[in-house]
Design an enzyme around this catalytic site. Structure first.
Site, PDB file in Angstrom:
ATOM      1  N   LYS A 248     -22.830  15.453  -4.356  1.00  0.00           N
ATOM      2  CA  LYS A 248     -23.931  14.874  -5.363  1.00  0.00           C
ATOM      3  C   LYS A 248     -23.635  13.332  -5.084  1.00  0.00           C
ATOM      4  O   LYS A 248     -22.522  12.970  -5.841  1.00  0.00           O
ATOM      5  CB  LYS A 248     -24.214  15.619  -6.557  1.00  0.00           C
ATOM      6  CG  LYS A 248     -25.185  14.537  -7.336  1.00  0.00           C
ATOM      7  CD  LYS A 248     -25.135  15.091  -8.822  1.00  0.00           C
ATOM      8  CE  LYS A 248     -25.988  14.255  -9.730  1.00  0.00           C
ATOM      9  NZ  LYS A 248     -25.826  14.741 -11.183  1.00  0.00           N
TER      10      LYS A 248
ATOM     11  N   LYS B 298     -32.898   8.857 -20.154  1.00  0.00           N
ATOM     12  CA  LYS B 298     -31.805   9.033 -20.964  1.00  0.00           C
ATOM     13  C   LYS B 298     -31.863   8.181 -22.413  1.00  0.00           C
ATOM     14  O   LYS B 298     -32.210   6.939 -22.193  1.00  0.00           O
ATOM     15  CB  LYS B 298     -30.400   9.054 -20.196  1.00  0.00           C
ATOM     16  CG  LYS B 298     -30.278  10.100 -19.112  1.00  0.00           C
ATOM     17  CD  LYS B 298     -28.687   9.729 -18.413  1.00  0.00           C
ATOM     18  CE  LYS B 298     -28.593  10.630 -17.158  1.00  0.00           C
ATOM     19  NZ  LYS B 298     -28.279  11.945 -17.602  1.00  0.00           N
TER      20      LYS B 298
ATOM     21  N   ARG C 242     -29.430  18.754  -8.611  1.00  0.00           N
ATOM     22  CA  ARG C 242     -29.498  19.945  -8.013  1.00  0.00           C
ATOM     23  C   ARG C 242     -30.513  19.767  -6.962  1.00  0.00           C
ATOM     24  O   ARG C 242     -30.422  20.607  -5.950  1.00  0.00           O
ATOM     25  CB  ARG C 242     -29.991  21.155  -8.860  1.00  0.00           C
ATOM     26  CG  ARG C 242     -31.023  21.059 -10.004  1.00  0.00           C
ATOM     27  CD  ARG C 242     -31.200  21.534 -11.175  1.00  0.00           C
ATOM     28  NE  ARG C 242     -30.256  20.958 -12.138  1.00  0.00           N
ATOM     29  CZ  ARG C 242     -30.023  21.433 -13.501  1.00  0.00           C
ATOM     30  NH1 ARG C 242     -30.701  22.791 -13.591  1.00  0.00           N
ATOM     31  NH2 ARG C 242     -29.175  21.032 -13.973  1.00  0.00           N
TER      32      ARG C 242
END
Length: 394
Positions: free
Chosen positions: A160, A172, A246
């Site tokens: 990743k 965030k 992901r």
């Protein structure tokens, strides 16, 4: 100068011990101060030489030659982790990987148009809010048997590479966001591993694939509620744009599996904060569909003090990412966050032996350790090099 005249472990010669001492000293000597413009030489204490005296010094030199190349890979990864995100972004990180060609690594860089043609909607969705174009880098080291038979089948490592992660629209908190420059830690490990294996001329065929994106908010950014189509054809409902790694790995894993048909795949990712809650900074999380691969990874980790802890994968957890609107959603419920992330990845590997290492808690250290100065650790380079050396070299 240090004299090695006693063997503490009957399995190791004095030469072996000397080589390992030198390797450890080298690893601990790392420093990243290229942006410190006012430091005087006296403010930069550095290890310039270590002299070790031992029986079998020729053997020590031979062993250290290989270990030194592994250290080169570790340092390369640490450098990549340490660079600021205005300097290291998908295109520049891809160019850093391209430098491995001088070691004999074949490097291919896919741009957005090429990935779009391949149907990589999951990966491309993550980077669409950034002015920095996404990239995928494919690295091949062919040091093993030639041909198309089973013996020549490669092993594969996938990383990743989110060069900066704001969280996207699901942004965030600002406190600590500067740490998200190392959300490309998995890709950094794969690139450093390829440097180590090529440097020591490992007798194995290896593929390294990294998906490189920047996750930013913007007028074209992915929205919570979007549905994307992955390269595998499976659709994904994006409920949280901060669960982006992901999505990158989904297309990278499928691409690697379809193109190279590897013996196994291991992916690395700073994937979840939940793994830090579970394991802190002392173990990385290990998830796998294959017991033999898990056991070999665990042993390699113990050999080099990069420890793994295996967590479960079951149908009950897999059901937590079923979506009412698409084939799956990119987050589960509040609990078992690291496990549901791994279940998500497992949907893109088919029957190929596979392991996922969640390295979020071990990629960056805020304290010095015996062989790791505080900062980027390169956790995984030595582990995976040892995995290869122990089990897969011809």
């Amino acid at each position: 100068a240090i004299a090695i005249d006693a063997v503490a472990d009957a399995k190791l010669s004095a030469g072996d011990i000397a080589a390992e001492i030198a390797f450890g000293a080298n690893l601990r000597s790392y420093r990243f101060d290229k942006y410190k413009t006012k430091l005087k030489p006296a403010d930069k204490p550095s290890l310039k030489a270590v002299s070790l005296h031992c029986a079998g010094f020729a053997n020590a030199r031979k062993k250290y030659a290989g270990l030194g190349k592994v250290a080169d890979g570790v340092f390369f990864t640490r450098d990549l982790l340490s660079e600021p995100p205005n300097v290291l972004y998908p295109d520049t990180l891809a160019k850093q990987a391209k430098t491995l060609e001088k070691l004999g690594v074949k490097v291919q860089i896919l741009n957005e148009a090429q990935m779009r043609k391949l149907g990589m909607g999951a990966l491309l969705g993550v980077g669409q809010g950034s002015i920095r174009e996404s990239r995928m880098v494919v690295m091949q080291w062919n040091g093993g048997p030639k041909g198309k038979g089973k013996a020549a089948q490669p092993i594969a490592f996938i990383g990743k590479g989110v060069t900066f992660d704001t969280g996207g629209i699901s942004i965030k908190p600002s406190a600590g966001m500067e740490d998200m420059k190392w959300d490309m830690g998995g890709s950094g490990v794969v690139i450093g591993l390829m440097k180590a294996l090529a440097g020591r001329k490992a007798k194995v065929n290896v593929v390294g694939v990294v998906g490189l994106v920047e996750n930013m908010p913007g007028g074209n950014a992915q929205r919570p509620g979007d549905i994307v189509t992955s390269m595998s054809g499976q659709t994904i409902e994006v409920l949280n744009t901060d669960a982006e790694g992901r999505l990158v790995l989904a297309d990278a894993l499928h691409y690697t599996n379809e193109r190279f048909k590897p013996k196994f795949m291991v992916n690395l990712a700073t994937l979840t904060g939940a793994i830090i809650v579970s394991l802190g900074s002392h173990h990385a999380g290990l998830f796998s569909n294959n017991d033999q691969l898990s056991e070999r990874l665990t042993k390699a980790g113990l050999d080099v003090e990069e420890k793994l802890w295996r967590l479960p994968l079951t149908d009950a957890y897999d059901k937590m990412i079923n979506s009412q609107a698409a084939d799956m959603q990119n987050i589960g419920g509040r609990g078992a966050g690291s496990i549901t992330a791994a279940q998500f990845l497992q949907r893109f590997v088919g029957k190929t032996p596979w392991a996922h290492l969640d390295i979020a808690g071990v990629t960056w250290s805020k304290a010095d350790a015996p062989t790791v100065p505080k900062g980027g650790t390169a956790f995984g380079v030595r582990l995976l090099d040892r995995l290869v050396a122990n089990n897969y070299e011809s």
